[in-house]
Design a protein around this motif. Structure first.
Motif, short mmCIF file in Angstrom:
data_model
loop_
_atom_site.label_atom_id
_atom_site.label_comp_id
_atom_site.label_asym_id
_atom_site.label_seq_id
_atom_site.Cartn_x
_atom_site.Cartn_y
_atom_site.Cartn_z
N GLU A 758 38.75 42.88 37.21
CA GLU A 758 39.13 41.58 36.63
C GLU A 758 40.19 40.85 37.44
O GLU A 758 41.26 40.47 36.93
N ALA A 759 39.94 40.65 38.70
CA ALA A 759 40.87 39.88 39.53
C ALA A 759 40.74 38.39 39.24
O ALA A 759 39.65 37.87 39.06
N GLU A 760 41.88 37.72 39.23
CA GLU A 760 41.87 36.27 39.05
C GLU A 760 41.48 35.59 40.36
O GLU A 760 41.57 36.20 41.44
N PRO A 761 41.11 34.32 40.30
CA PRO A 761 40.85 33.58 41.55
C PRO A 761 42.10 33.54 42.42
O PRO A 761 43.22 33.36 41.93
N GLY A 762 41.91 33.72 43.73
CA GLY A 762 43.03 33.67 44.66
C GLY A 762 43.89 34.91 44.67
O GLY A 762 45.04 34.88 45.13
N THR A 763 43.36 36.03 44.20
CA THR A 763 44.13 37.28 44.17
C THR A 763 44.05 38.00 45.52
O THR A 763 43.00 38.03 46.17
N TYR A 764 45.17 38.59 45.90
CA TYR A 764 45.23 39.42 47.11
C TYR A 764 45.62 40.84 46.72
O TYR A 764 46.49 41.03 45.86
N ALA A 765 44.98 41.79 47.35
CA ALA A 765 45.41 43.18 47.24
C ALA A 765 46.38 43.46 48.38
O ALA A 765 46.05 43.24 49.55
N VAL A 766 47.58 43.92 48.04
CA VAL A 766 48.63 44.17 49.03
C VAL A 766 48.81 45.67 49.18
O VAL A 766 49.01 46.38 48.19
N LEU A 767 48.74 46.16 50.43
CA LEU A 767 48.74 47.60 50.69
C LEU A 767 49.92 47.97 51.59
O LEU A 767 50.18 47.29 52.58
N PRO A 768 50.62 49.06 51.29
CA PRO A 768 51.67 49.55 52.20
C PRO A 768 51.07 50.34 53.37
O PRO A 768 51.55 51.43 53.71
N VAL A 769 50.01 49.80 53.93
CA VAL A 769 49.33 50.40 55.08
C VAL A 769 49.64 49.54 56.29
O VAL A 769 49.38 48.33 56.28
N PRO A 770 50.21 50.09 57.36
CA PRO A 770 50.58 49.27 58.51
C PRO A 770 49.40 48.47 59.05
O PRO A 770 48.30 49.00 59.21
N PHE A 771 49.65 47.19 59.30
CA PHE A 771 48.62 46.35 59.90
C PHE A 771 48.40 46.81 61.34
O PHE A 771 49.33 46.94 62.11
N GLU A 772 47.15 47.04 61.64
CA GLU A 772 46.83 47.56 62.98
C GLU A 772 45.40 47.16 63.33
O GLU A 772 44.49 47.24 62.49
N ARG A 773 45.22 46.72 64.55
CA ARG A 773 43.88 46.37 64.98
C ARG A 773 43.00 47.62 64.91
O ARG A 773 43.35 48.67 65.42
N GLY A 774 41.86 47.49 64.26
CA GLY A 774 40.97 48.63 64.07
C GLY A 774 40.52 48.79 62.64
O GLY A 774 39.48 49.39 62.36
N TRP A 775 41.32 48.24 61.71
CA TRP A 775 40.92 48.29 60.30
C TRP A 775 39.82 47.26 60.03
O TRP A 775 39.91 46.11 60.44
N ARG A 776 38.79 47.69 59.30
CA ARG A 776 37.73 46.80 58.84
C ARG A 776 37.58 46.97 57.34
O ARG A 776 37.68 48.09 56.84
N ALA A 777 37.34 45.86 56.65
CA ALA A 777 37.27 45.91 55.19
C ALA A 777 35.98 45.28 54.70
O ALA A 777 35.42 44.37 55.34
#
Length: 843
Positions: A758-777
């Motif tokens: 039940e996410a609202e419009p414009g919702t972001y999931a925020v993760l304490p995972v370091p941003f690094e080239r190589g992640w795909r979602a």
């Protein structure tokens, strides 16, 4: 039969060369420098072994806050050929129940691997020297001069993987000579590809050597050379391209990891020259007396091979004294002297040729011998020497070498081997052991200075009750890789190659103080409760009962005689959701506390729409304590003086104070900073490990008077501001998340999954995972960008309603590098098919 004798001789020499360390290890000692050896080399080997056996070949969530294995550990062992061979053997013994692959085993294996590696180096170098019409015994002596050198054992002791570089130089020479003499590049291609995979840093150094060697071979040719210069360059170029293609799957991600790393540029000027006594007691490069004599003995220059090796040796010897060359070989960074093994190889070649073609000519010998003795007397009497006893031994070995070439040249090879072994073991004992690793033993490894049972007792308690991805803020002082050593999810890491976003988060974006200034590491969260919640680190452990410095809202969980662990009374979920977004550029001029509160209220992205609320700045009065403050200049007149900060807050105020300031000691030397009960240090300005940043933000518990203390000296102290954090923002966010359903998370190496209902419009999931080239979602099966959020972490935009989110990590440029490697294989196989049809292709 000769091959068996040669192998036996190489193994025997290697064992004798390591005889002191064999004795030392039998007494409970280990071959590992107390700094990088125990902090990086051994922990990384153990960590990678455990990680690989979990099936995590490309990503590890317990490498600091998490990181790519190839991008950040290829510099060390992640793609090391020697390490992978070692892992194979250990895995076999582990499966048979013969060993327990714990940290102690990897400490002990350093000696075993070094003995085997050195024996292989001797065999490879012997084969390389034999290509130049050198007799087998003399080629072996040259190999001993190359391998049994102070640089080899220095590398093994402090930075063990550096010693692998000795393997590649003779292999490259063999490959180059096959190109020049036979027109066959297959061997050179394979060796170059393996070298690029093995370690990009030493591949760079070795490729510089290849260039130097090739240039010299353009002018110094042998009768058996069959390729013309133009044909050689065509094969060199084609071989380089093929090697790069074959190694692309590892070399390109590793190089990318190096390029995205953050390290301040060197500010102070590099010296033009740096002298050390290379005949007696240089810590890096000791020239054997036989080479000095041979270099001065004119008849040997009739031999083409001697001219080749002697010319390169003299060039490398001159370059040894230039810090600018050290900077060049270190990627134009601070000068580092790790390349001198190249000089050892060419010197070994010159001596091997010289022994094989030795002809005594009286006049030339007297000139060479007299000059050699005079040079040793000059540097012995007027040069810097660490010990007269050592100098006398070196001088005696020199005289014995000169005398043997005069009276009994037949015994010279044996004398040279004995001399190398004496110098090698003497250096091992007097320099490496006595001055560096005398405390590296079983007792130290199990002490509170590294990894004690008392520390592990509290860590085990935390692990029993912590959620799967919750972190503990703890590290043994000065050892940022404690989480790796003690096997827990932590908040610190020490590595030459790190995620540059995380480094900038600590240095500039949030100014998180680590308790010391240093590059190549991050550690702890500055006792800042907001950050602990944001990165899911609800546990905090320190020596003694440090309740006064514990993050706000943390309460004592358990304690032992010397340690205490605290736990936060509140939590934020590992995956947070928010509809509030803030534009990163809009926060460029705000305080660190404002940034923290903004990260709690929503998410900071490159593009955002909401306006951040500034943190509360308060007025503050100052009182001088054994110091004089004149404008922005603070003169401290005692060992611990400074100013007291008196904040204008109600007596009933709760929370913390955030004190920010710019500070620099005008004398340029190192200094400490104490704010309340918190202490941190800054490095001297000439240090190559300083961050060159003067802006700081320190958290301190609420108090009516906050002392800021510094050692005696004069400081530029500017922009002092104090902010009040009453944690209203944190409390509000914690209460809000309680009303939302839990978000279960599954993290298995490179795969990370969760579901948001039940996410609202414009919702972001925020993760304490370091941003690094190589992640795909992917969200509900559709590809979605992983966004850089909160400066160094990750966020994903969700759809309205239910969201099944899957993240997968692959090394950077995975698809293209895989195609490149496959293309390289096809081209290499095609080349092999072609050359098999021709006896001497391109000739």
């Amino acid at each position: 039969m000769k091959k068996k004798l040669l192998i036996a001789a190489a193994l025997l020499v290697s064992i004798v060369a390591h005889s002191f360390f064999i004795y030392y290890q039998s007494q409970g000692g280990y071959i590992a420098g107390t700094n990088d050896g125990l902090s990086q080399m051994v922990p990384f080997k153990h960590f990678l072994y455990e990680t690989f056996h979990k099936g995590n070949l490309v990503y590890a969530e317990d490498f600091g806050f998490g990181g790519g294995i190839i991008t950040q550990l290829a510099y060390y062992y992640a793609t090391s050929v020697v390490f992978w061979l070692t892992v194979s053997v250990v895995s076999l013994f582990d499966a048979l129940g013969l060993v327990t692959p714990n940290l102690e085993l990897w400490l002990q294996l350093t000696l075993v691997v070094s003995i085997i590696r050195l024996a292989v180096v001797l065999l490879l170098a012997t084969h390389a020297y034999r290509l130049f019409h050198v007799k087998l015994p003399h080629a072996f002596v040259g190999a001993v001069l190359y391998g049994v050198s102070v640089m080899y054992i220095r590398h093994v002791t402090f930075w063990e993987f550096f010693a692998d570089a000795f393997l590649w130089v003779p292999l490259l020479v063999i490959g180059l000579e096959r190109i020049i003499r036979l027109g066959r590049a297959d061997f050179f291609i394979v060796i170059s590809a393996l070298m690029l995979v093995n370690n990009f840093y030493f591949a760079y150094i070795n490729l510089v050597f290849v260039f130097v060697y090739v240039v010299f071979r353009q002018f110094i040719r042998f009768p058996e050379d069959r390729l013309r210069r133009r044909q050689q360059w065509l094969l060199y170029s084609g071989s380089g391209v093929l090697a790069l293609l074959l190694s692309a799957f590892a070399f390109i991600p590793a190089t990318y990891g190096f390029l995205q790393n953050e390290r301040p540029s060197l500010e102070h000027e590099i010296d033009l020259v740096r002298f050390d006594n290379i005949l007696y007691d240089s810590r890096l490069f000791i020239i054997p007396a036989v080479f000095i004599l041979f270099a001065l003995y004119r008849p040997l220059y009739r031999q083409t091979a001697f001219r080749l090796f002697a010319a390169m040796s003299l060039l490398f010897t001159v370059l040894h004294f230039s810090p600018h060359v050290g900077s060049f070989f270190n990627g134009f960074s601070a000068p580092q002297y790790r390349w001198e093994y190249l000089a050892s190889f060419t010197i070994g070649g010159a001596v091997a040729v010289g022994l094989s073609h030795w002809r005594f000519e009286k006049k030339s010998f007297y000139i060479a011998a007299t000059s050699t003795v005079s040079l040793y007397l000059l540097l012995g009497l007027f040069g810097e020497v660490a010990s007269w006893s050592v100098s006398l031994v070196i001088f005696g070995l020199m005289l014995a070498t000169v005398a043997s070439l005069w009276w009994k040249p037949m015994i010279t090879p044996y004398l040279l081997i004995v001399s190398c072994l004496v110098v090698f073991n003497g250096y091992t004992k007097l320099v490496l052991h006595d001055q560096a690793i005398v405390k590296t033993n079983e007792s130290f490894v199990n002490s509170s200075n590294y990894d004690s049972a008392e520390q592990r007792e509290l860590i085990a308690l935390v692990q029993e009750q912590a959620a799967p991805l919750e972190r503990l803020d703890w590290m043994v002082p000065l050892r940022n890789n404690t989480p790796i050593v003690q096997s827990f999810l932590g908040t610190s890491l020490y590595s030459s190659i790190l995620n540059g976003n995380l480094l900038m988060l600590y240095w500039k974006d949030l100014e998180i103080d680590m308790g010391r200034e240093s590059v190549s590491r991050y550690g702890t969260l500055g006792n800042r409760a907001n950050l602990h919640h944001l990165v899911s680190s609800p546990y905090w452990m320190r020596r003694d009962n440090a309740a006064s410095e514990a993050p706000y809202g943390f309460n004592l969980l358990a304690e032992t005689e010397r340690y205490a662990v605290y736990e936060s009374g509140t939590r934020l979920p590992f995956v947070r959701t928010t509809t509030s977004t803030y534009r990163q550029a809009d926060l460029d001029d705000v305080s660190m506390l404002t940034r923290e509160q903004t990260m709690l209220s929503g998410v900071i992205l490159e593009a955002g729409r909401d306006t951040p609320t500034p943190a509360r700045t308060i007025d503050v009065m100052t009182e001088e304590v054994e110091a004089a403050l004149d404008g922005d200049t603070l003169r401290v007149t005692s060992d611990e003086g400074g100013i007291d900060l008196i904040p204008d807050v109600p007596s009933t105020a709760r929370g913390d104070l955030y004190v920010s300031f710019d500070i620099r000691k005008l004398e340029g030397d190192a200094f400490f900073i104490k704010l309340g009960g918190y202490r941190t240090t800054r490095k001297p300005e000439e240090s190559i490990y300083r961050t060159d940043l003067t802006s700081m933000t320190l958290r301190t518990p609420m108090s009516e008077r906050v002392p800021l203390r510094l050692p005696e000296g004069t400081y530029a102290l500017e922009n002092v501001t104090v902010e009040w954090e009453d944690y209203a923002t944190l409390d509000s966010v914690v209460e809000e998340t309680k009303t939302r359903p839990d978000i279960p998370v599954t993290w298995d190496g490179p795969d990370f999954d969760f579901t948001v209902e039940e996410a609202e419009p414009g919702t972001y999931a925020v993760l304490p995972v370091p941003f690094e080239r190589g992640w795909r979602a992917s969200v509900n099966g559709e590809t979605r960008d992983v966004l850089q959020a909160n400066y160094a972490f990750s966020a994903i935009q969700l759809d309205q309603g239910r969201n099944e989110v899957e993240l997968t990590y692959r090394p950077p440029f995975f698809n293209i590098t895989t195609v490149m490697t496959l293309l390289g294989l096809v081209l290499f196989i095609s080349y092999r098919v072609y050359v098999r049809r021709k006896e001497h292709p391109f000739t």
